[in-house]
Design an enzyme around this catalytic site. Sequence first.
Site, PDB file in Angstrom:
ATOM      1  CG  PHE B 250      -1.714  -1.278   1.386  1.00  0.00           C
ATOM      2  CD1 PHE B 250      -2.656  -1.695   0.458  1.00  0.00           C
ATOM      3  CD2 PHE B 250      -1.436  -2.085   2.467  1.00  0.00           C
ATOM      4  CE1 PHE B 250      -3.312  -2.910   0.619  1.00  0.00           C
ATOM      5  CE2 PHE B 250      -2.084  -3.300   2.632  1.00  0.00           C
ATOM      6  CZ  PHE B 250      -3.026  -3.708   1.713  1.00  0.00           C
ATOM      7  CG  ASN B 638      -7.742 -10.834 -15.833  1.00  0.00           C
ATOM      8  OD1 ASN B 638      -8.123 -11.514 -16.789  1.00  0.00           O
ATOM      9  ND2 ASN B 638      -7.619 -11.314 -14.608  1.00  0.00           N
ATOM     10  CD  GLN B 645      -5.621  -2.673  -8.534  1.00  0.00           C
ATOM     11  OE1 GLN B 645      -5.896  -3.007  -9.677  1.00  0.00           O
ATOM     12  NE2 GLN B 645      -4.591  -1.922  -8.250  1.00  0.00           N
ATOM     13  N   GLY B 711      -5.613   1.337  -9.005  1.00  0.00           N
ATOM     14  CA  GLY B 711      -5.332   1.103  -7.585  1.00  0.00           C
ATOM     15  C   GLY B 711      -5.752   2.244  -6.682  1.00  0.00           C
ATOM     16  CD  GLU B 712      -2.512   4.974  -5.920  1.00  0.00           C
ATOM     17  OE1 GLU B 712      -2.721   5.301  -4.736  1.00  0.00           O
ATOM     18  OE2 GLU B 712      -1.565   4.239  -6.270  1.00  0.00           O
TER      19      GLU B 712
END
Lengths: 335, 745
Positions: B250, B638, B645, B711-712
């Site tokens: 992270f 994907n 995620q 991700g963010e």
Amino acid sequence: MKPFQYLRPKTIAEAISMAADYPEAQYIAGGTNLVDLMKRGIASPSKLIDINHLPLKKIEHRYDRLRIGALALNSDVAKNKSVLSRQPLLAQALLAGASGQLRNMATVGGNLLQRTRCSYFYDLALPCNKRKPGSGCGAEAGVNRTHAIFFAGNGFGGNEKSSCIAVHPSDMCVALTALDTEVVINGTSGERRVPFKDFHRLSTLQPELDTNLQPGELVTAIEVTDNAFAQHSHYLKVRDRASYAFALVSVAAALQMDGGRIWDARMALGGVAHKPWRYWAIDLMLRGQAPSEKLFREVAEHEMQSAKATTQNAFKIKLTSNAIVAALKAATGIS
Amino acid sequence: MKRQSLDNPSDTSLSRVDGAVKVTGAATYSAEYAIPGLVHAVLVTSTIAKGSITAIDSREAEAVPGVLAVISHLNAITVPGWPAKKLPAERVAAGTALRVFYDPLIYFDGQPVAMVVAATHEQAVHAASLVRVTYQQEAHQTHFEKNIGQAGIPQNVQRAKNSPFQDYERGDASALRNADVRIEAEYTIPTQHHQPLEPHAIIAVWEAEDKLTVYDKNQGVKSAQGQLAQAFKLPRENVQVVATYIGGAFGSGIRVWPHTMAAVMAAKQLKRPVKLVLGREQMFTSVGYRPYTKQKISIGAAKDGRLAGIVHEGTGQTSMYEEHLERTVLASRALYACPHVATRYRLLPLDVNTPTWMRGPGDATGMFALESAMDELAYALKTDPLEFRLKNYAESDPERNLPWSAKSLRECYELGAEKIGWKNRLPEPRSVRRNGMLLGYGMASSLYGFHRHPSRARAVMHADGSVIVQSATMDIGPGTGTAMTRIATKVLGVNAKKVRFDLGHSALPDAPGQNGSSTIPSVGSAVHVACEALKSKLVTLAGEMSEKFRPGAEVVARNGKIFSSADDKDGLSYTDILKHHRLNELEVTEASKSGAERDQYSMYSFGCHFVEVEVDPLTGEVRVTRVVTCADVGAIINYKTARSQSIGGVVGGIGMALMEHSEMDHRFGRYVTTDFASYHIPVHADVPSIEVYYIDKPDVQANPIGSKGLGEIAIVGVAGAIANAVFHATGKRVRELPITPDKLI
């Protein structure tokens, strides 16, 4: 962790005699608290007496009471049929505690003896009268959001060498405090029984002592006397996350009702004092009354008159009051 | 470069290629390499926040059987890349990473002061408890609120005219004064720690006097290689960094931390491989954190709901020896079409360790404030919070005056609103109950800048038709190998079982570290172009075998074969092509990076979160009961791993909103919440049904795969959405995280 010697007695008598021979030894059962304490250097027994294989696992109902062996696992007690039918409050409290994995390891005796989760107690670099008598209470003017609001004789502090505002972390013990429970203890001079209310101590004078267990004594069982609370008992736990957190406040409420009125009432509070806090006057206040939110609010606020906040936990006074109301509503089924 | 995007893969996405080895325990994590002769190190850390060490008594520790050394500034080796020591020691100016075991100075509580190395971990732990350190203590300042008057413009910003952290104003923010409706409020985010379940760990091995291999938990093997090579003045290739499997990070693994240096130094000194695993409590002072941040937002709108102005000020904490800057106030410049915007960013140095990037750095913090303020203003305007956002939708980037490369935030809003049932929401706060609980709905937007760094990938086709693709990228959890395998299979038309993707080793082709949601945009592009290049090479070879594949022929690839688009039959298999040319393998390495499009377009990932909460009216406990999260990140590579995620980001956001809080006793300058019993992260019971939706429309300007970072934005905005839902449920606006029961009763 300090190196230690591992001992494995064959009988209860041998275990007790080992403990008598080695004053620095400690019994180990599930180890869910003691191992942590050893890793952090808070407990450093020179010898560990492993009692896990001793015949103290039985849960049975005989005559007028439920007897639970000290080595019965928290998870086994919580799903035991006799416990569920006769003392559902105890099962509720157990399931509110820890996690599934921990309950599978933790024993009833160990649950009685778990130590506070106060951060100052856990950190060797900080003062703590419980860990190191006379070093001061770090929490009293420090981070104390989760600390006690009930104290012996309605006060605390005043003596920086012995004050302690830590709370007892157990859920199970809160339920047992509300019920009629006895702790069965064995020692070199035989068996003795202690009423549950006298097993744990308030922090006055010697906060290093959590219980009145004498050195070398072994808890072998608890016994809960039958009651008529099964239909109207409720364990409410308020915490910072949905599971696997110690209580900010918990309430064990056990009522007997008939004809829309309350005829017997017991209550204990968790997360508010150095030991599970019994609300003694509640029976007097509720007996003969019909349940109502207004009544429950009065009852809650009555007990909170003797509560006292430190620097960060004033909210717990209101929270406890609200939790008492919520638990009584749930136990009586009013909305 | 030809731009193309991948098809929507939602119906055929791959399961994790490393799933089996992870769940069976076969995956080797940093601390698990069996290295002959390995010895074990344990850190001793400071118990004061400022001062200097006057003595270290290690006699008792050294007497413990198995102990090999007690290392401290008194006897540690000299690190060649560090300046010569000064006598007496001098405090460093801001801008110098902490040099471990360098001098007796203490900059924060929890700083490594000594390290015990022993034959077994248990011996080292016990001996470490026996090291006696005495200090000369100096008065420390760790209390943010008490010291906020000392905050100032970061020195880095003062030096860099073009820094994005410079004070910013567009239009005339004083126009706010005349807005029909205006609110002003302060928002506080406490210090929060990454606390991945796998603690940071390293095994350092000096293979020769000038050759180092480290098995280290980090998020960038190439960057760690560079930093270690620089510190020990070695050629880059003499340092190899391995981080194949990582149990979460992270952001905690973006840089080389002092404990890593400590292990490498000890290994050099003792000429033995040294393993160091941080204890959970050491994780609170060793690998950074999301900094305590205070923000003020003044925001106003006209009666018709158009924004009149936003003034966003933020102050974050940093250490005395380094400045950590983050994007706290920057989203306010770009998210909404607002003519008058001003932002100011300040830093407050304290006697603490340096913060670092934590998932959604700056933006997660800033968007909590901005999206709370937007919600509050919507209520003040008596407007639906979603409608209010749509009314101020930015059709182009108002900060850079550039068109968006692509933006489907409107579609995200619409999809999310439909899925959560937003139109059935009663606007009045504290007006709905369900099973006795107060019920509330809230939403927030999310955005995060596009980061694409130069990357390289190698693709190798073997005679048996198997493919190996390699790049020095990382997988801290999102499933990098799976996504890259997916890209390779798509381009080459081979079964995923035929593809192996290698990552996490510094000897592989250059790639950025895994941070800033940059892996898919950067490395995914490199893998794509490498596989395309490999395919063209194969087609060229095929052209020598068959007329159909002569230069200029259109080709499709599937089932390990290439077909001419013209007839789409009688394909030629890769194995036959290699066999015909007597090749054991065919290899290409390609590079990929951004071009002029970055100056022509403004690129962001966008998204939004819709949240349902229940709040107990008596106990103030908040339970998130439903989350709908929608993201516009261009093409989804994907679906299955992307969805995971997004779910992980939302779970992190629940922690941020409701429980995560590192608390310090400022009398001692020491954290008191240093275990998982007191530092709460969400458990399963806190995690509701999380529904994930993607717009899945390629951003053809962004890169060859049309895909932006995920991700963010998965976490940015979640805390705001939860706080807004709590307001809707209770009528209480909580502006200080976390939202614990005490704030609601």
